[in-house]
Design a protein around this motif. Structure first.
Motif, PDB file in Angstrom:
ATOM      1  N   SER A 171      17.869  15.445 -15.126  1.00  0.00           N
ATOM      2  CA  SER A 171      18.409  14.646 -14.038  1.00  0.00           C
ATOM      3  C   SER A 171      17.313  13.768 -13.434  1.00  0.00           C
ATOM      4  CB  SER A 171      18.983  15.563 -12.954  1.00  0.00           C
ATOM      5  OG  SER A 171      19.178  14.825 -11.761  1.00  0.00           O
ATOM      6  N   ALA A 181      19.574  18.372  -8.611  1.00  0.00           N
ATOM      7  CA  ALA A 181      20.722  18.744  -9.435  1.00  0.00           C
ATOM      8  C   ALA A 181      20.714  20.239  -9.756  1.00  0.00           C
ATOM      9  CB  ALA A 181      20.724  17.927 -10.722  1.00  0.00           C
ATOM     10  N   CYS A 182      19.536  20.774 -10.149  1.00  0.00           N
ATOM     11  CA  CYS A 182      19.490  22.173 -10.577  1.00  0.00           C
ATOM     12  C   CYS A 182      18.553  23.017  -9.729  1.00  0.00           C
ATOM     13  CB  CYS A 182      19.094  22.266 -12.051  1.00  0.00           C
ATOM     14  SG  CYS A 182      17.368  21.876 -12.366  1.00  0.00           S
ATOM     15  N   GLN A 190      17.590  12.908 -10.218  1.00  0.00           N
ATOM     16  CA  GLN A 190      17.699  13.158  -8.775  1.00  0.00           C
ATOM     17  C   GLN A 190      16.517  14.006  -8.310  1.00  0.00           C
ATOM     18  OE1 GLN A 190      22.022  14.534  -9.318  1.00  0.00           O
ATOM     19  NE2 GLN A 190      21.980  13.790  -7.225  1.00  0.00           N
TER      20      GLN A 190
END
Ligand SMILES: [Zn+2]
Length: 98
Positions: free
Chosen positions: A8, A28-29, A10
């Motif tokens: 990602s 994201a994670c 982000q």
């Protein structure tokens, strides 16, 4: 820059490490990571050359010198290529972060 876990983009800044390197966090994670020289982009042509040299059973140090990649990156590349155990790696990394 992409998240090393989920790719990602982000990414937000998340303070610094003890060594003064900027630390980042993936929104994201949730993965936290430090931008690392081992994540330098390696061109496909270089990867293909590395694959050939690995087949020649050259030492990793020699391959790193010939192709100009870091030995750390090369070790990571070889590990990913020949010893794919993502779940084990993920658990280990989480323990190290904590
Ligand atoms: Zn992520």
């Amino acid at each position: 820059m992409n998240c090393p876990k989920c790719q990602s983009t982000q990414i937000i800044k998340y303070g610094h490490t003890h060594y003064g390197k900027p630390r980042f966090r993936c929104q994201a994670c949730g993965r936290q990571f430090v931008e690392d020289a081992t994540r330098q982009p390696i061109e496909d042509a270089t990867r293909q050359l590395i694959d050939k040299l690995l087949l020649e059973r050259l030492a990793l140090a020699a391959i790193a010198r010939v192709t100009g990649v870091s030995q750390r990156w090369l070790q990571m590349y070889v590990n990913q290529k020949f010893y794919q155990t993502p779940k084990t790696i993920e658990v280990t990394q989480k323990n190290q972060v904590g």
